[in-house]
Every structure is written in structure tokens, then in C-alpha cells.
Design an enzyme around this catalytic site. Sequence first.
Site, PDB file in Angstrom:
ATOM      1  N   ARG A   1       0.073 -11.451  13.181  1.00  0.00           N
ATOM      2  CA  ARG A   1      -0.887 -10.876  12.184  1.00  0.00           C
ATOM      3  C   ARG A   1      -0.192 -10.795  10.724  1.00  0.00           C
ATOM      4  NH1 ARG A   1      -3.259  -6.752  11.986  1.00  0.00           N
ATOM      5  NH2 ARG A   1      -4.844  -7.348  10.953  1.00  0.00           N
TER       6      ARG A   1
ATOM      7  N   HIS B   1      -3.781 -10.234   8.726  1.00  0.00           N
ATOM      8  CA  HIS B   1      -4.227  -9.060   8.054  1.00  0.00           C
ATOM      9  C   HIS B   1      -4.963  -9.427   6.754  1.00  0.00           C
ATOM     10  CE1 HIS B   1      -2.489  -5.253   6.460  1.00  0.00           C
ATOM     11  NE2 HIS B   1      -3.570  -4.780   7.106  1.00  0.00           N
TER      12      HIS B   1
ATOM     13  N   GLU C   1       1.000  -7.070  11.334  1.00  0.00           N
ATOM     14  CA  GLU C   1       0.757  -6.749   9.805  1.00  0.00           C
ATOM     15  C   GLU C   1       1.844  -6.031   8.965  1.00  0.00           C
ATOM     16  OE1 GLU C   1      -2.760  -4.532  10.546  1.00  0.00           O
ATOM     17  OE2 GLU C   1      -1.777  -2.409   9.775  1.00  0.00           O
TER      18      GLU C   1
ATOM     19  N   TYR D   1      -7.821   7.875  12.214  1.00  0.00           N
ATOM     20  CA  TYR D   1      -7.521   6.616  11.638  1.00  0.00           C
ATOM     21  C   TYR D   1      -8.459   5.356  11.630  1.00  0.00           C
ATOM     22  CZ  TYR D   1      -4.701   3.653   8.515  1.00  0.00           C
ATOM     23  OH  TYR D   1      -4.177   2.723   7.606  1.00  0.00           O
TER      24      TYR D   1
ATOM     25  N   TRP E   1       1.825   6.270  13.291  1.00  0.00           N
ATOM     26  CA  TRP E   1       0.322   5.882  12.874  1.00  0.00           C
ATOM     27  C   TRP E   1      -0.249   4.651  13.067  1.00  0.00           C
ATOM     28  CZ3 TRP E   1      -1.036   2.382   9.397  1.00  0.00           C
ATOM     29  CH2 TRP E   1      -0.071   1.587   8.685  1.00  0.00           C
TER      30      TRP E   1
ATOM     31  N   ASN F   1       0.822  -1.286  -0.134  1.00  0.00           N
ATOM     32  CA  ASN F   1      -0.095  -0.147  -0.032  1.00  0.00           C
ATOM     33  C   ASN F   1       0.862   1.367  -0.066  1.00  0.00           C
ATOM     34  OD1 ASN F   1      -2.344   1.261  -0.066  1.00  0.00           O
ATOM     35  ND2 ASN F   1      -2.983   0.683   2.047  1.00  0.00           N
TER      36      ASN F   1
ATOM     37  N   GLU G   1      -8.709 -11.669   9.428  1.00  0.00           N
ATOM     38  CA  GLU G   1      -9.425 -10.213   9.275  1.00  0.00           C
ATOM     39  C   GLU G   1     -10.142 -10.516   7.584  1.00  0.00           C
ATOM     40  OE1 GLU G   1      -6.762  -7.084   8.720  1.00  0.00           O
ATOM     41  OE2 GLU G   1      -8.434  -5.414   9.133  1.00  0.00           O
TER      42      GLU G   1
ATOM     43  N   ASP H   1      -8.108  -1.967  17.136  1.00  0.00           N
ATOM     44  CA  ASP H   1      -6.642  -1.972  16.617  1.00  0.00           C
ATOM     45  C   ASP H   1      -6.104  -0.523  17.239  1.00  0.00           C
ATOM     46  OD1 ASP H   1      -4.662  -1.630  14.936  1.00  0.00           O
ATOM     47  OD2 ASP H   1      -5.424  -2.065  13.105  1.00  0.00           O
TER      48      ASP H   1
ATOM     49  N   ARG I   1     -14.143  -6.092  14.863  1.00  0.00           N
ATOM     50  CA  ARG I   1     -13.376  -4.950  15.235  1.00  0.00           C
ATOM     51  C   ARG I   1     -14.057  -3.687  15.361  1.00  0.00           C
ATOM     52  NH1 ARG I   1      -7.966  -2.380  11.910  1.00  0.00           N
ATOM     53  NH2 ARG I   1      -9.888  -0.547  11.635  1.00  0.00           N
TER      54      ARG I   1
ATOM     55  N   ASP J   1      -6.443  -3.595   0.978  1.00  0.00           N
ATOM     56  CA  ASP J   1      -5.309  -3.542   0.299  1.00  0.00           C
ATOM     57  C   ASP J   1      -4.316  -4.863   0.101  1.00  0.00           C
ATOM     58  OD1 ASP J   1      -4.962  -2.628   3.260  1.00  0.00           O
ATOM     59  OD2 ASP J   1      -2.743  -2.746   2.632  1.00  0.00           O
TER      60      ASP J   1
ATOM     61  N   HIS K   1     -14.790  -5.035  10.398  1.00  0.00           N
ATOM     62  CA  HIS K   1     -14.634  -3.961  10.818  1.00  0.00           C
ATOM     63  C   HIS K   1     -15.726  -2.879  11.165  1.00  0.00           C
ATOM     64  CE1 HIS K   1     -10.247  -2.982   9.140  1.00  0.00           C
ATOM     65  NE2 HIS K   1     -10.327  -4.364   9.496  1.00  0.00           N
TER      66      HIS K   1
END
Length: 402
Positions: free
Chosen positions: A283, A312, A262, A159, A402, A37, A339, A210, A147, A316, A122
Site C-alpha cells: 500500500r 494509500h 502506507e 480511530y 495506533w 501528516n 484508496e 484497517d 473499507r 492527507d 471509507h
Amino acid sequence: MKIVDARVIVTCPGRNFVTLKIVTDEGVTGVGDATLNGRELAVASYLRDHVAPLLIGRDPARIEDTWQYLYQGAYWRRGPVTMSAIAAVDTALWDIKGKVAGLPVYQLLGGRSREGVTVYGHANGETVEEVLVEVARYVDLGYRAVRVQCGVPGLPKTYGVSADKLFYEPADAALPSEATWSTQRYLAHVPTVFARVRDEFGPTLRLLHDVHHRLTPIEAARLGRSLEPYALTWMEDPVPADLQEGFRLIRQHTTTPVAVGEVFNSIFDAAQLIREQLIDYIRTTVVHAGGITHLRRIFDLAALHHVRSGSHGATDLSPVCMAAALQLDISIPNFGLQEYMRHTAQTDEVFPHGYHYADGYLHPAEAPGLGVDIDEEAAARYPYAPAYLPVNRLEDGTVHPW
Ligand code: KDG
Ligand code: MG
């Protein structure tokens, strides 16, 4: 059998994907996901310019030898670009091996260990009320694990909270957008969200959260402790995992399980965390960790240390990655959760696949190989469009993980 072509296909059916297609002299083909990504073209060039020429003439049956050749032979080891490129080759070779054997890849990995792959979706919203609506939506769809991400009062944008729901897409701009972060505001709010969700949905729904690497170990310990009454299945990426021993501090203070990995691309990124039992779920996934061959090695190390998989599976990661991940998920002994962010109809059109969702589970395709392909004509209708993940700053302007 010999490899005669290795094509790199970059396409953007709603988001960017990089795919490797390997073709043999007997007409058998295999596909591998190589999407990284925000850095897609770096992997496309690595494959096109430095890997594809080395594949021509090789025996596609030699999966392990090809993996070692690309990993050891490059001299420069690890890193997300290298490991995503190796992953694409490895995944495509497993696809070919399955097709030649006439078996889905999971049969070559030892066969089924379970009937279906339990997935989580999610649920996110700006407010707790919105979050409750989204959790209910996943429960109605049959999900057993959800999640939960919520906007933080006082912060304009968080985010993981998005206007799109089932097809949530974090890479949102041609140049990185910016978000603001406050640990104080976040730590004060999150427990109140989980209190409401538990109250509304009862004790058995599996809940996850998360943290996106935003805390220090002692802050993560405090969050984990404050979430203990709500019995989360996991707290994900509580801190950046560059300093693996930092997780000892989290472990000393909380029984909230921890999931990480991830952004990992090698067994060495996870080795200390696993060996010291500092995490509960690993993950890492097929595309970013060297393919089925290397991810299987990570999961086997994890199995020795009571660590389960939790791969993960955001948007993406292409349907090619998902198809490959499901072959591992269904076969390994220490599967935890997968996920599952649904892809858009455009993406599904470009990547026809045989895996399907039913009643909280994903089921791998029964077709020989991975049971997924790329429609190159459809892919050509969606040219690459630059898109980046946002950058995060503290309220005073400091760049923050992030
Ligand atoms: O490319 C980054 C996304 O896949 C990531 O931010 C999503 O954290 C994520 C998750 O757990 O799905
Ligand atoms: Mg995450």
C-alpha cells in the site's frame, strides 16, 4: 533545459499540504506532493534548505540521475522526511517530462494496462446501523470496494470513525488528542460487524478493514481467521510492520489477505514481506516512497511475488499525489486497488486537476504530464495550521501502537 526555481508551498485548505513546484528556463513547470501528516514543516525545511539549492541549474530531463543524486548524495538514507522530499522532486520531474513530450505520464510508463482504476472508499460509523447506511452510500455512488470501520462498544472513540464521512480527516487537533484502545473489545466486535455487512450487501461487494497496526501477530491471526467467513479483500496493517518476519505467524493461521505499507518509504521496508509472500497488497504510495521512480521499483518487485498494489489515498495525500498515483495505477501490470478519500471543495480549488471519478473507477487526466497543478494565489489564502494525528492508549494508560 535547466531548472531555475524550486518553490515550496505550504497551504491549509481544510488540512495541511506541502507542494514543490519546479520551474525551468523554458517556462515548463512541474509539481510534486511532499505532505507528511503532522510533520509537514520538517519536509518543507528539508526541501527549502537542503534540496532546492541543489536543483538550480540541473537538467530536469535527468530524473533517475537526480533521484540517485539526492538519495545516495545525502549520505543519510531513507526515512519519511527524506523520502517525501525526494518524492516531491521526482514527481515534479515526471510532470515536466510528460509536458515536454506532450503525453500523460502513464504513456511514458508503458501505456494503459486497464480502462479505469478501481477505487475503495471509507464507510465508517459509531454503530453497525450507521456503518450499514455509509456502505449503502458508497454502493449508490458506484463503488465496487468499501473499507468498513466501526466504533467499538465500551470505547469512547475509535480511530478511523469520524463525524465527517466523505472527507474524513484523522489529524484532528493542534496538539495530539488521545483515544483509548482495548484489543479484547475490538476482537469481539469486528466479526459481528462484517457478518451484518455481508448479510446486507451480499457476496460480491469487495470489503476491506484497517486494523491500524494495533495487534500482535497472534492476535492478528485470530482476527483474520474470525473474518474468513466474510471473505475480505484485505485486512490492513494488522501489526506494526517493523518486524517483517512477524507476518509469518499471521500467514500460518489465516487465509484472510493482508495489505501493508502506507508508512513505508523504501523498497527495503517491504522487501522481506514481498519476497516471502507474507502480504497480498503493498500500500506504499508516491509521496512517502520516493516518488514515481522508486514506487515503480517496489511494484515491480511485488509483481514477481504475486503481490498487487493497493496505494494509500487518504485525504492527507494531496491531489498532486493522487494524480501521480493514478498514472502508475493505470499502467502497472499488478494493480490491485486504489484508496480514494475525496478531498474537500477548498482542496480541489487549490489543486485544479483533470482526473475524475465515474462508476467505481478513477481515470487519470489525459493532459500532458500529471494533469494537476497548484493555484498559488488560492493556496496563499490558507495559511499553515498545526494538526496532529491522535495518540492511542490502553485502558490502563499505556501508549499503544495506533
Ligand atoms: O496520515 C495517516 C492517515 O493517512 C491514515 O491514518 C489513514 O490509515 C489510513 C488509511 O488507510 O487511509
Ligand atoms: Mg491505513
